[in-house]
Design an enzyme around this catalytic site. Sequence first.
Site, PDB file in Angstrom:
ATOM      1  N   GLY A  43       7.727 -14.113  28.158  1.00 15.66           N
ATOM      2  CA  GLY A  43       8.316 -13.609  29.406  1.00 15.66           C
ATOM      3  C   GLY A  43       7.401 -13.547  30.612  1.00 15.66           C
ATOM      4  O   GLY A  43       7.850 -13.705  31.742  1.00 15.66           O
ATOM      5  N   GLU A  98       2.371  -8.101  31.561  1.00 11.84           N
ATOM      6  CA  GLU A  98       3.715  -8.121  30.970  1.00 11.84           C
ATOM      7  C   GLU A  98       4.749  -8.412  32.053  1.00 11.84           C
ATOM      8  O   GLU A  98       4.537  -8.103  33.224  1.00 11.84           O
ATOM      9  CB  GLU A  98       4.042  -6.753  30.349  1.00 11.84           C
ATOM     10  N   ASP A  99       5.880  -8.950  31.653  1.00 19.61           N
ATOM     11  CA  ASP A  99       6.986  -9.117  32.602  1.00 19.61           C
ATOM     12  C   ASP A  99       7.810  -7.839  32.707  1.00 19.61           C
ATOM     13  O   ASP A  99       8.251  -7.476  33.791  1.00 19.61           O
ATOM     14  CB  ASP A  99       7.878 -10.303  32.201  1.00 19.61           C
ATOM     15  N   ASP A 102      10.146  -1.890  28.644  1.00 21.62           N
ATOM     16  CA  ASP A 102      11.500  -1.353  28.494  1.00 21.62           C
ATOM     17  C   ASP A 102      11.413  -0.114  27.600  1.00 21.62           C
ATOM     18  O   ASP A 102      11.083   0.976  28.070  1.00 21.62           O
ATOM     19  CB  ASP A 102      12.344  -2.487  27.896  1.00 21.62           C
ATOM     20  N   VAL A 152      18.273  -7.766  32.815  1.00 22.60           N
ATOM     21  CA  VAL A 152      17.806  -8.697  33.842  1.00 22.60           C
ATOM     22  C   VAL A 152      17.248  -9.985  33.242  1.00 22.60           C
ATOM     23  O   VAL A 152      16.695  -9.992  32.134  1.00 22.60           O
ATOM     24  CB  VAL A 152      16.737  -8.044  34.757  1.00 22.60           C
ATOM     25  N   ASP A 158      14.455 -13.931  29.815  1.00 24.27           N
ATOM     26  CA  ASP A 158      15.533 -14.760  29.280  1.00 24.27           C
ATOM     27  C   ASP A 158      16.720 -13.979  28.723  1.00 24.27           C
ATOM     28  O   ASP A 158      16.640 -12.782  28.470  1.00 24.27           O
ATOM     29  CB  ASP A 158      15.003 -15.616  28.133  1.00 24.27           C
ATOM     30  N   ARG A 164      15.016 -18.435  32.240  1.00 20.64           N
ATOM     31  CA  ARG A 164      13.602 -18.115  32.514  1.00 20.64           C
ATOM     32  C   ARG A 164      13.105 -18.777  33.793  1.00 20.64           C
ATOM     33  O   ARG A 164      12.173 -18.311  34.419  1.00 20.64           O
ATOM     34  CB  ARG A 164      12.712 -18.574  31.347  1.00 20.64           C
TER      35      ARG A 164
HETATM   36  C1  PRP Z   1      10.180  -8.678  26.209  1.00 19.51           C
HETATM   37  C2  PRP Z   1       9.098  -8.513  27.261  1.00 19.51           C
HETATM   38  C3  PRP Z   1       8.182  -7.476  26.674  1.00 19.51           C
HETATM   39  C4  PRP Z   1       9.098  -6.650  25.801  1.00 19.51           C
HETATM   40  C5  PRP Z   1       9.375  -5.328  26.458  1.00 19.51           C
HETATM   41  O1  PRP Z   1       9.765  -9.599  25.235  1.00 19.51           O
HETATM   42  O2  PRP Z   1       8.430  -9.720  27.533  1.00 19.51           O
HETATM   43  O3  PRP Z   1       7.144  -8.055  25.901  1.00 19.51           O
HETATM   44  O4  PRP Z   1      10.313  -7.391  25.651  1.00 19.51           O
HETATM   45  O5  PRP Z   1      10.316  -4.580  25.739  1.00 19.51           O
HETATM   46  P1  PRP Z   1       9.968  -3.175  25.052  1.00 19.51           P
HETATM   47  O6  PRP Z   1       9.215  -2.349  26.035  1.00 19.51           O
HETATM   48  O7  PRP Z   1      11.363  -2.603  24.781  1.00 19.51           O
HETATM   49  O8  PRP Z   1       9.237  -3.425  23.775  1.00 19.51           O
HETATM   50  P2  PRP Z   1      10.803 -10.370  24.255  1.00 19.51           P
HETATM   51  O9  PRP Z   1      10.790  -9.740  22.888  1.00 19.51           O
HETATM   52  O10 PRP Z   1      12.151 -10.461  24.932  1.00 19.51           O
HETATM   53  O11 PRP Z   1      10.137 -11.789  24.118  1.00 19.51           O
HETATM   54  P3  PRP Z   1       9.927 -12.904  25.254  1.00 19.51           P
HETATM   55  O12 PRP Z   1       8.897 -12.356  26.220  1.00 19.51           O
HETATM   56  O13 PRP Z   1       9.432 -14.081  24.504  1.00 19.51           O
HETATM   57  O14 PRP Z   1      11.262 -13.155  25.933  1.00 19.51           O
END
Ligand code: PRP
Length: 175
Positions: A43, A98-99, A102, A152, A158, A164
Amino acid sequence: MSKEFIETLITKEMIDEKIDKLAKILNEEYKEKRPVFIVILKGAFIFAANLLTKLTMDLRVDFMVLSSYLGERNSSGKVRIEEDISIDIDDEDVVVIEDIIDTGLTYKTLKKKLLANSPRSLKLVTLLDKRSKRNVDENPDFTCFVIDDLFVVGYGLDYKQRYRNLPYIAVLKEE
Ligand code: PRP
């Protein structure tokens, strides 16, 4: 079957402006240091690319591939480390990019793993902070945007590996 559509939430101009401000802060804070930036894939790839090109200190970049959402709307509750860093971070100033933060589960898991390698300092930079969803006590040190509890996509984020490439952040909705 319901049809999905997107609505712009944060424009490219808004993101560019915040990244410029964040770069200034980091350039000041790390100007005497040689930090290691760890980009969390997938991400964070677009945010990291744009932020890193605005940094002026002597830095190194490494990558980790982590996943827990597995392309879906909700966290699986388990963080998978698909690929690890190769730089030794013992006694280094480490900044994670990080992106989105959550639930905070990904960063909690990651922080524990990184601290086991004795960095001199460890900080977290995130493009988005969905603060209302946090269920662990982990907060970013630098945040570009705090957002509401919306699903989002775009600018690296994604839904089932799609969207993305959008140059802005959008909310994914269903008709
Ligand atoms: C997303 C994002 C963070 C994580 C945050 O990754 O990039 O790493 O979720 O969520 P949290 O605070 O609830 O743990 P994802 O698992 O979607 O993988 P990706 O980055 O490859 O899309």
